[in-house]
Design a protein around this motif. Sequence first.
Motif, PDB file in Angstrom:
ATOM      1  N   TYR A 126       3.161  -1.311  -5.542  1.00  0.00           N
ATOM      2  CA  TYR A 126       2.934  -2.753  -5.484  1.00  0.00           C
ATOM      3  C   TYR A 126       3.423  -3.453  -6.743  1.00  0.00           C
ATOM      4  O   TYR A 126       4.035  -4.537  -6.661  1.00  0.00           O
ATOM      5  CB  TYR A 126       1.444  -3.044  -5.270  1.00  0.00           C
ATOM      6  CG  TYR A 126       1.155  -4.530  -5.273  1.00  0.00           C
ATOM      7  CD1 TYR A 126       1.412  -5.305  -4.144  1.00  0.00           C
ATOM      8  CD2 TYR A 126       0.652  -5.165  -6.408  1.00  0.00           C
ATOM      9  CE1 TYR A 126       1.160  -6.678  -4.141  1.00  0.00           C
ATOM     10  CE2 TYR A 126       0.399  -6.529  -6.420  1.00  0.00           C
ATOM     11  CZ  TYR A 126       0.665  -7.285  -5.285  1.00  0.00           C
ATOM     12  OH  TYR A 126       0.424  -8.643  -5.302  1.00  0.00           O
TER      13      TYR A 126
ATOM     14  N   MET B  47       2.242   2.079  -0.568  1.00  0.00           N
ATOM     15  CA  MET B  47       1.456   0.849  -0.638  1.00  0.00           C
ATOM     16  C   MET B  47       0.523   0.752   0.560  1.00  0.00           C
ATOM     17  O   MET B  47       0.698   1.432   1.575  1.00  0.00           O
ATOM     18  CB  MET B  47       2.381  -0.375  -0.692  1.00  0.00           C
ATOM     19  CG  MET B  47       3.141  -0.537  -1.993  1.00  0.00           C
ATOM     20  SD  MET B  47       4.152  -2.048  -2.041  1.00  0.00           S
ATOM     21  CE  MET B  47       5.803  -1.358  -1.806  1.00  0.00           C
TER      22      MET B  47
ATOM     23  N   GLU C 206      -0.389  -4.712   1.222  1.00  0.00           N
ATOM     24  CA  GLU C 206       0.708  -4.784   0.242  1.00  0.00           C
ATOM     25  C   GLU C 206       2.062  -4.771   0.936  1.00  0.00           C
ATOM     26  O   GLU C 206       2.990  -5.497   0.532  1.00  0.00           O
ATOM     27  CB  GLU C 206       0.573  -3.632  -0.752  1.00  0.00           C
ATOM     28  CG  GLU C 206      -0.619  -3.810  -1.680  1.00  0.00           C
ATOM     29  CD  GLU C 206      -0.942  -2.577  -2.499  1.00  0.00           C
ATOM     30  OE1 GLU C 206      -1.676  -2.719  -3.499  1.00  0.00           O
ATOM     31  OE2 GLU C 206      -0.479  -1.468  -2.140  1.00  0.00           O
TER      32      GLU C 206
ATOM     33  N   HIS D 211       5.042  -7.518   0.968  1.00  0.00           N
ATOM     34  CA  HIS D 211       6.443  -7.126   0.777  1.00  0.00           C
ATOM     35  C   HIS D 211       7.331  -7.776   1.847  1.00  0.00           C
ATOM     36  O   HIS D 211       8.312  -8.472   1.538  1.00  0.00           O
ATOM     37  CB  HIS D 211       6.500  -5.607   0.868  1.00  0.00           C
ATOM     38  CG  HIS D 211       7.823  -4.963   0.581  1.00  0.00           C
ATOM     39  ND1 HIS D 211       8.930  -5.649   0.119  1.00  0.00           N
ATOM     40  CD2 HIS D 211       8.215  -3.654   0.704  1.00  0.00           C
ATOM     41  CE1 HIS D 211       9.932  -4.803  -0.031  1.00  0.00           C
ATOM     42  NE2 HIS D 211       9.527  -3.590   0.328  1.00  0.00           N
TER      43      HIS D 211
ATOM     44  N   ARG E 292      -2.177 -12.290  -5.393  1.00  0.00           N
ATOM     45  CA  ARG E 292      -1.725 -11.196  -6.252  1.00  0.00           C
ATOM     46  C   ARG E 292      -2.887 -10.536  -6.989  1.00  0.00           C
ATOM     47  O   ARG E 292      -2.686  -9.612  -7.788  1.00  0.00           O
ATOM     48  CB  ARG E 292      -0.685 -11.702  -7.252  1.00  0.00           C
ATOM     49  CG  ARG E 292       0.545 -12.301  -6.592  1.00  0.00           C
ATOM     50  CD  ARG E 292       1.558 -12.836  -7.597  1.00  0.00           C
ATOM     51  NE  ARG E 292       2.170 -11.792  -8.385  1.00  0.00           N
ATOM     52  CZ  ARG E 292       3.160 -12.005  -9.261  1.00  0.00           C
ATOM     53  NH1 ARG E 292       3.639 -13.237  -9.432  1.00  0.00           N
ATOM     54  NH2 ARG E 292       3.668 -11.002  -9.942  1.00  0.00           N
TER      55      ARG E 292
ATOM     56  N   HIS F 175      -3.984  -8.399  -2.919  1.00  0.00           N
ATOM     57  CA  HIS F 175      -2.574  -8.028  -2.754  1.00  0.00           C
ATOM     58  C   HIS F 175      -2.062  -8.366  -1.357  1.00  0.00           C
ATOM     59  O   HIS F 175      -1.090  -7.767  -0.894  1.00  0.00           O
ATOM     60  CB  HIS F 175      -2.352  -6.536  -3.029  1.00  0.00           C
ATOM     61  CG  HIS F 175      -2.589  -6.149  -4.450  1.00  0.00           C
ATOM     62  ND1 HIS F 175      -2.513  -4.837  -4.884  1.00  0.00           N
ATOM     63  CD2 HIS F 175      -2.910  -6.876  -5.547  1.00  0.00           C
ATOM     64  CE1 HIS F 175      -2.777  -4.788  -6.184  1.00  0.00           C
ATOM     65  NE2 HIS F 175      -3.020  -6.023  -6.614  1.00  0.00           N
TER      66      HIS F 175
END
Length: 503
Positions: free
Chosen positions: A334, A369, A373, A377, A450, A493
Amino acid sequence: MLRGLMTLSLGITVLAAGTVQAATPLDGVWLFDNAPSYPGVTMVQLSSDGGKPRGVVTTAWYGPMEMRNLVIQGEKATFELRNLNDKDHATRQWTALLAGKDLKLSGDIWYAHVEQSGGHGTAVDARARTFKTTVLPPLGSLPPDGLAKTPPMGWSSWNKFAEKIDDKTVRAMADALVATGLRDAGYVYVNIDDGWQGTRGPDGAIRPNEKFPDMKGLADYIHARGLKFGLYSAPGPKTCAGFEGSYGHVQQDAKTFADWGVDYLKYDLCSGEWFYDDADKVQRAYYEMGAALRATGRPIVYSLCEYGRFEVGSWGRKVGGHLWRTTGDITDDYATMARIGFDRNGRAEHAGPGGWNDPDMLEIGNGGMSHDEYATHMTLWAMSAAPLMMGHDLRQSSPEVLKMLENREVIAVDQDALGVQGKAVRREGATEVWTKPLADGAVAVALFNRGEASVTMTATPADVGLETVQAVRDLWAGVDLEASLKVFAVPEHGVVLLKVKGR
């Protein structure tokens, strides 16, 4: 390069009687056989004749490398070599020590420590090992060719297989693209990254290694399944994995690629960093291959991989590029993915139909991940109008991974015909709100968290650039929501991706 440093008389004085006298015990030509593959030192030339010592280390990766701050004391020489791959350590220390009849060479460069022993050679030997340098063409400008109107989508071998890739595996990946439905979702490129190259024939033509017995046959196999075929090369003598690059064979390689049926070329700077060390040289190196690809007459998508150097987005199109890397390599974690996706995704004004910022390949499916996550992405890449090149073993795609990669509504954000790269409109602590205008007048809105704990987030009509909100759809959930930008719970995340319509 300083051609004077490569002359055959380096370090010796020719006497009238035809004998040779060295100024110091280290002077002359030293040959290194059975060299480690990196950096592949094949020869050292030293001279202290005339008072100022000079020297060159010849390598397979970087050609002739001038010794800097060279000091010769008795039977020992110390010097530095320029190291462009590691910007924080631009030079590395080396020593050359006479041990009996051998010269022991040791030093560090990029990721390797080198220790080699070599013996005296002759001028004839030096001629045989002298690296043949090439001259770049003047920088030109190539017009748009109509390719890559939306970011390319497909699969690439590197993230999962690195250089351990072969014909059988590539064919299996092509079959899997069809069987899983990924091809029909838009993933059409099957790209072999580094590791396919063999040696050059007597005519200089590049040949694949034994793992790829019939490159044209492989391309035909891929094309027969409604897919496109991609390859990898480099403007330097060596690729990142140490295979044969295109240095000195650019036009020849471009023609070979076209003859094989290549539809996509990734061109990775790698050892070319030594030769092409400023903006002008890098641009001319990439223009050289871009022009060579165009000259073949075959439509080939051209991927520039030079890690975002010299504001590549501002000139990538001019050299024939359709996408250009904005960063170093991604890894399946991550922290790296987030750093690249949030902070290194390239300037939005450079992206649009025919040319795209490329934050590197997808890691979804490789297991490093969490689900949230990986959703971040995929969303980051879609919002950034980034190429979507999968990098996992397609044969082992779980239903969860396939559902994520085949989400047509998320893919549509990435592939939107307007071609606008989204960007953050608001950052508060560990949260970010991104927007991306779409061709149908709607706006894609991503709420990113985040942080290390779940949070609640919202976006206002002002964030989205609308006065009123008329419709909201959650693209990951695939459901319509009430026509308001209410508060959303966003996991650590994680992300919520919306499509918002209004006026």
